[in-house]
Design an enzyme around this catalytic site. Sequence first.
Site: not given
Length: 653
Positions: A143, A155, A194
């Site tokens: 990510h 990530e 997030n």
Amino acid sequence: MNVDDITRVAVLGAGSMGHGIAEVAALAGYEVALRDIDEDLVQDGYENIEWSVEKLAEKDRLDEDPEVVLDRITPLVDLEAAVGDADVVIEAVPEVMDIKTEVYGSLEEYAPDRAIFATNTSSLSITDLSEMTDRPEQFCGMHFFNPPVRMQLVEVITGKHTSEETLETVEALAESFDKTSIRVRKDSPGFVVNRILTPLLNEACWAVNEGGADIRTVDSTGKYDIGIPMGPFELADRVGNDVAHHVLEYLNSELGEAYEPCPLLTEKIDEGKFGEKTGEGWYDHDEGVEIPADAGEGAIERRLLAVLANETAKLIEDSVAPIEDIDEAMMLGAGFPDGPGKLADAAGVETLVETLEGRHAETGHPRYEVSDGLREIADNGGFYADDEGEASGRAYEQISVEIDGRVGHIEIDRPHRMNSITVQMLEEIEHAVEALEEDDDVRSLLVSGAGDRAFSAGFDAASAAPGSGLEATEISRYGQQVTGAFEECPKPVVAAIDGYCLGGGMELATGADLRVASERAQFGQPEHNLGLLPGWGGTQRLSAIVGEGRAKEIIFTARNDYDAETMADYGFVNEVVENESFEERARELARELAAGPPIAQKFTKRAMHAGRDDTGAGLEVEAAAFGHLFTTDDVWEGLAAFQQDRDPEFEGQ
Ligand SMILES: C/C=C/C(=O)SCCNC(=O)CCNC(=O)[C@H](O)C(C)(C)COP(=O)(O)OP(=O)(O)OC[C@H]1O[C@@H](n2cnc3c(N)ncnc32)[C@H](O)[C@@H]1OP(=O)(O)O
């Protein structure tokens, strides 16, 4: 597969993430196939890469010709041609299950058996996606953050079936892309960044929804009191309220009512006010965003920090990532000044637990339920506490200090923010210089910056807020004291300068006795661009080294691109060394000086500095002026222009 076996990377999806990832891979030397479903989409993506690579070349951040980088990228529509010979396939297609299902179905058919599949999804389960393929053990999340070429974090997420070998290879791949990876050890909704950021934005909305606060108060608290680079509402407008809402809905469906999107946010979505991309969100972006520096409220700060701490503790409790990785991820992926663990420790975890309990008693909302993990952390004395319950914390957070033989080495360690200097860092440097001064085994000091982009880009402009002149005068005096600590240190001090050396960073280097620079180092005192003056001794000490004429030139032109050779001609840099051998040469010089006669060195420094004119009086005028400037409109304008990446318009007010 080992990372050394990887030569070809296929990126599926040429949207903002896909083309950004393709660019990063090509910059790292891989052959890249960029694929999307129609010619226009792929061409748009490719043109965006062309623009970005040219920009990097303009900024002198490319080691090779832009054409060479672009030649490594092949834009394609044919999936078989794109992935047929790929070692790694990175999927960045829209976050719609049907689209992903179709892509993975065909991908399995065309990609070689050896290929690793990595998905850039931010909101779908890695395990579910991996199960669409015949190679779930060769599948993981990778990510990136937007824009991939600028954001340091990746990530790397494990799915239920992912093999250790796949994770290690993808981590090594991220490293070869010049990124920092953190491992997300469990396929958990929102992963790390997030998962922590979106509840923070949601909480900001709840604070306004309940009528107790307005958005500027909340943003002022987030930006200037907590120190995150943007206020929560400003940030929501930047990432898109629709995106934030979508992630919250997902967290809500997977993790429960604690993640219920605030009705105020849902209203924004219904009104189509998504933020910067639609011209209006929480702010009207035609009018611009102005956040007062002094409107923060302690109660809101505690509430936002409490939510951050609770989310962080849940991730630790659930074995998604350890605190060090979470903190690093939030600094690199969301620009936090410190990770949420450090921020919570500074505020006091017990206090934050009480804040959550108080809000829960008042509202009954599940988002305020204190997690077991947070209670345990509070009982232990904080996120960075040792088993005895005492805050163990590393002695330094923003610098690192090591003793190498007889050389005491201080490294400025905030590479994600160009090693810019905060007040905390000044305190740490002062402490370290004092400790190394007192250590009889240490005979010289070496000071450098982490990474290869900056020695230091100066005072942390993101945390600076115009306002109290008195406070700014104090910051100036304190900076003068710390940059002067090198001068006053009886031991010789060498500054090793690589990358940018600007503003307060250059003033720090000015305090050193000798300066070694890499060929790519760039110097300047750009404070006038911010409506300021060099306030950490620059108006006094620079003249002593380069003469008043050159010092005035450097300060008045406010350039940030004086090269190392020019600064050597001016007498500022003692030695310019090839980039590759620079670090070793700086160490060698520090070692040479450490072998010198300590008493003679001490008295030489003292005598040479005593022979200068009345620098003390000059420093006092500098500090008073620095304080005064912080009360002017010009500083507002200068700082705002820096943050908005535009030229300032000074009115002389
Ligand atoms: C008394 C003392 C006073 C002072 O020292 S006043 C400050 C004087 N210094 C400056 O004015 C320099 C400000 N920085 C810059 O002009 C540029 O940066 C550079 C030329 C150094 C590099 O430009 P580029 O290569 O385009 O990188 P990037 O995207 O601007 O920087 C990477 C990240 O580093 C952050 N950063 C850079 N300098 C500072 C700073 N001085 N204070 C706080 N943050 C800084 C940015 O914002 C960004 O961060 P994100 O990636 O989160 O957007």
